[in-house]
Design a protein around this motif. Structure first.
Motif, PDB file in Angstrom:
ATOM      1  N   GLN A   1       6.046  -6.932  29.381  1.00 43.26           N
ATOM      2  CA  GLN A   1       6.179  -8.483  29.238  1.00 43.26           C
ATOM      3  C   GLN A   1       5.540  -8.978  27.747  1.00 43.26           C
ATOM      4  OE1 GLN A   1       4.139  -9.398  32.857  1.00 43.26           O
ATOM      5  NE2 GLN A   1       2.865 -10.759  31.502  1.00 43.26           N
ATOM      6  N   TYR A   2       5.839 -10.149  27.488  1.00 43.50           N
ATOM      7  CA  TYR A   2       5.310 -10.656  26.441  1.00 43.50           C
ATOM      8  C   TYR A   2       3.853 -11.101  26.773  1.00 43.50           C
ATOM      9  CZ  TYR A   2       9.458 -11.155  23.656  1.00 43.50           C
ATOM     10  OH  TYR A   2      10.595 -10.972  22.793  1.00 43.50           O
ATOM     11  N   VAL A   3       2.947 -11.101  25.698  1.00 42.82           N
ATOM     12  CA  VAL A   3       1.437 -11.357  25.764  1.00 42.82           C
ATOM     13  C   VAL A   3       1.276 -12.334  24.643  1.00 42.82           C
ATOM     14  CG1 VAL A   3       0.846  -9.107  26.847  1.00 42.82           C
ATOM     15  CG2 VAL A   3       1.106  -9.270  24.339  1.00 42.82           C
ATOM     16  N   ILE A   4      -0.002 -13.129  24.955  1.00 45.56           N
ATOM     17  CA  ILE A   4      -0.725 -13.871  24.162  1.00 45.56           C
ATOM     18  C   ILE A   4      -1.725 -13.512  23.501  1.00 45.56           C
ATOM     19  CG2 ILE A   4      -1.650 -16.357  23.717  1.00 45.56           C
ATOM     20  CD1 ILE A   4       0.453 -17.330  25.989  1.00 45.56           C
ATOM     21  N   SER A   5      -1.993 -13.437  22.149  1.00 44.77           N
ATOM     22  CA  SER A   5      -3.066 -12.972  21.609  1.00 44.77           C
ATOM     23  C   SER A   5      -4.233 -14.089  21.769  1.00 44.77           C
ATOM     24  CB  SER A   5      -3.086 -12.649  20.149  1.00 44.77           C
ATOM     25  OG  SER A   5      -4.302 -12.578  19.656  1.00 44.77           O
ATOM     26  N   GLU A   6      -5.451 -13.897  22.537  1.00 46.11           N
ATOM     27  CA  GLU A   6      -6.339 -15.046  22.716  1.00 46.11           C
ATOM     28  C   GLU A   6      -7.107 -15.432  21.491  1.00 46.11           C
ATOM     29  OE1 GLU A   6      -9.237 -14.333  25.834  1.00 46.11           O
ATOM     30  OE2 GLU A   6      -7.684 -13.003  27.130  1.00 46.11           O
TER      31      GLU A   6
ATOM     32  N   GLY B   1      11.863 -13.994  25.366  1.00 48.33           N
ATOM     33  CA  GLY B   1      11.186 -14.200  24.033  1.00 48.33           C
ATOM     34  C   GLY B   1      11.193 -15.647  23.790  1.00 48.33           C
ATOM     35  N   SER B   2      11.479 -16.514  24.525  1.00 50.59           N
ATOM     36  CA  SER B   2      11.624 -18.114  24.038  1.00 50.59           C
ATOM     37  C   SER B   2      10.077 -18.582  23.713  1.00 50.59           C
ATOM     38  CB  SER B   2      11.939 -19.029  25.402  1.00 50.59           C
ATOM     39  OG  SER B   2      13.540 -18.700  25.739  1.00 50.59           O
ATOM     40  N   CYS B   3       9.078 -17.935  24.531  1.00 50.85           N
ATOM     41  CA  CYS B   3       7.756 -18.346  24.202  1.00 50.85           C
ATOM     42  C   CYS B   3       7.305 -17.745  22.792  1.00 50.85           C
ATOM     43  CB  CYS B   3       6.859 -17.837  24.993  1.00 50.85           C
ATOM     44  SG  CYS B   3       6.740 -16.068  25.430  1.00 50.85           S
ATOM     45  N   ALA B   4       7.709 -16.661  22.518  1.00 53.59           N
ATOM     46  CA  ALA B   4       7.306 -16.347  20.924  1.00 53.59           C
ATOM     47  C   ALA B   4       8.027 -17.018  19.927  1.00 53.59           C
ATOM     48  CB  ALA B   4       7.744 -14.776  20.872  1.00 53.59           C
ATOM     49  N   ASP B   5       9.383 -17.419  20.191  1.00 50.85           N
ATOM     50  CA  ASP B   5       9.908 -18.358  19.248  1.00 50.85           C
ATOM     51  C   ASP B   5       9.590 -19.724  19.091  1.00 50.85           C
ATOM     52  OD1 ASP B   5      11.982 -16.193  18.963  1.00 50.85           O
ATOM     53  OD2 ASP B   5      13.445 -17.067  20.154  1.00 50.85           O
ATOM     54  N   GLY B   6       8.841 -20.018  20.140  1.00 50.34           N
ATOM     55  CA  GLY B   6       8.166 -21.539  20.077  1.00 50.34           C
ATOM     56  C   GLY B   6       6.673 -21.516  19.769  1.00 50.34           C
ATOM     57  N   CYS B   7       6.092 -20.491  19.406  1.00 55.11           N
ATOM     58  CA  CYS B   7       4.778 -20.599  19.192  1.00 55.11           C
ATOM     59  C   CYS B   7       4.576 -20.756  17.690  1.00 55.11           C
ATOM     60  CB  CYS B   7       4.087 -19.140  19.459  1.00 55.11           C
ATOM     61  SG  CYS B   7       2.418 -19.079  19.084  1.00 55.11           S
ATOM     62  N   PRO B   8       3.968 -21.833  17.422  1.00 56.12           N
ATOM     63  CA  PRO B   8       3.759 -22.168  15.837  1.00 56.12           C
ATOM     64  C   PRO B   8       2.889 -21.391  15.197  1.00 56.12           C
ATOM     65  CG  PRO B   8       2.457 -23.628  17.217  1.00 56.12           C
ATOM     66  CD  PRO B   8       3.131 -22.639  18.132  1.00 56.12           C
ATOM     67  N   VAL B   9       2.110 -20.310  15.636  1.00 57.23           N
ATOM     68  CA  VAL B   9       0.985 -19.600  15.111  1.00 57.23           C
ATOM     69  C   VAL B   9       1.216 -18.055  15.187  1.00 57.23           C
ATOM     70  CG1 VAL B   9      -0.746 -21.502  14.994  1.00 57.23           C
ATOM     71  CG2 VAL B   9      -0.760 -19.667  16.797  1.00 57.23           C
ATOM     72  N   GLY B  10       2.527 -17.741  15.750  1.00 61.97           N
ATOM     73  CA  GLY B  10       2.829 -16.414  16.062  1.00 61.97           C
ATOM     74  C   GLY B  10       1.708 -15.573  16.909  1.00 61.97           C
ATOM     75  N   ALA B  11       1.148 -16.310  17.897  1.00 64.71           N
ATOM     76  CA  ALA B  11       0.314 -15.494  18.686  1.00 64.71           C
ATOM     77  C   ALA B  11       0.982 -14.881  19.918  1.00 64.71           C
ATOM     78  CB  ALA B  11      -0.530 -16.545  19.378  1.00 64.71           C
ATOM     79  N   ILE B  12       2.229 -14.770  20.097  1.00 61.48           N
ATOM     80  CA  ILE B  12       2.682 -14.080  21.013  1.00 61.48           C
ATOM     81  C   ILE B  12       3.729 -13.080  20.614  1.00 61.48           C
ATOM     82  CG2 ILE B  12       4.580 -14.527  23.125  1.00 61.48           C
ATOM     83  CD1 ILE B  12       3.522 -17.508  23.139  1.00 61.48           C
ATOM     84  N   SER B  13       3.584 -11.729  21.355  1.00 62.28           N
ATOM     85  CA  SER B  13       4.380 -10.677  20.838  1.00 62.28           C
ATOM     86  C   SER B  13       4.955  -9.650  22.089  1.00 62.28           C
ATOM     87  CB  SER B  13       3.544  -9.699  20.100  1.00 62.28           C
ATOM     88  OG  SER B  13       2.339  -9.319  20.581  1.00 62.28           O
ATOM     89  N   GLN B  14       5.834  -8.955  22.058  1.00 58.75           N
ATOM     90  CA  GLN B  14       6.215  -8.239  23.008  1.00 58.75           C
ATOM     91  C   GLN B  14       5.226  -7.228  23.331  1.00 58.75           C
ATOM     92  OE1 GLN B  14       9.253  -8.130  25.012  1.00 58.75           O
ATOM     93  NE2 GLN B  14       7.999  -6.886  26.427  1.00 58.75           N
ATOM     94  N   GLY B  15       4.990  -7.092  24.790  1.00 56.40           N
ATOM     95  CA  GLY B  15       3.902  -5.984  25.288  1.00 56.40           C
ATOM     96  C   GLY B  15       4.633  -4.951  25.888  1.00 56.40           C
ATOM     97  N   ASP B  16       3.782  -4.256  26.559  1.00 56.77           N
ATOM     98  CA  ASP B  16       4.753  -2.956  27.233  1.00 56.77           C
ATOM     99  C   ASP B  16       5.693  -3.464  28.209  1.00 56.77           C
ATOM    100  OD1 ASP B  16       3.178  -1.292  25.931  1.00 56.77           O
ATOM    101  OD2 ASP B  16       1.562  -0.922  27.365  1.00 56.77           O
TER     102      ASP B  16
END
Length: 56
Positions: free
Chosen positions: A30-35, A13-28
């Protein structure tokens, strides 16, 4: 070009916490980034402890 999270992701979850625009969420499995939301800032890559995030 949006950043991508590889299979090396440990779902910490470190990446999600560090994303300034909230583009990262937990997937099935692993975490995923919304393009559409990713602004290519690289903040997520800097926070990943296993270097699972790269541009591309």
């Amino acid at each position: 070009m949006a950043y991508k999270i590889s299979d090396a992701c440990i779902s910490c979850g470190s990446c999600a916490d560090g994303c300034p625009v909230g583009a990262i969420s937990q997937g099935d499995s692993q975490y995923v980034i919304s393009e559409d939301a990713c602004i290519d800032c690289g903040a997520c890559s800097d926070t990943c402890p296993v270097d699972a995030i790269s541009q591309g």
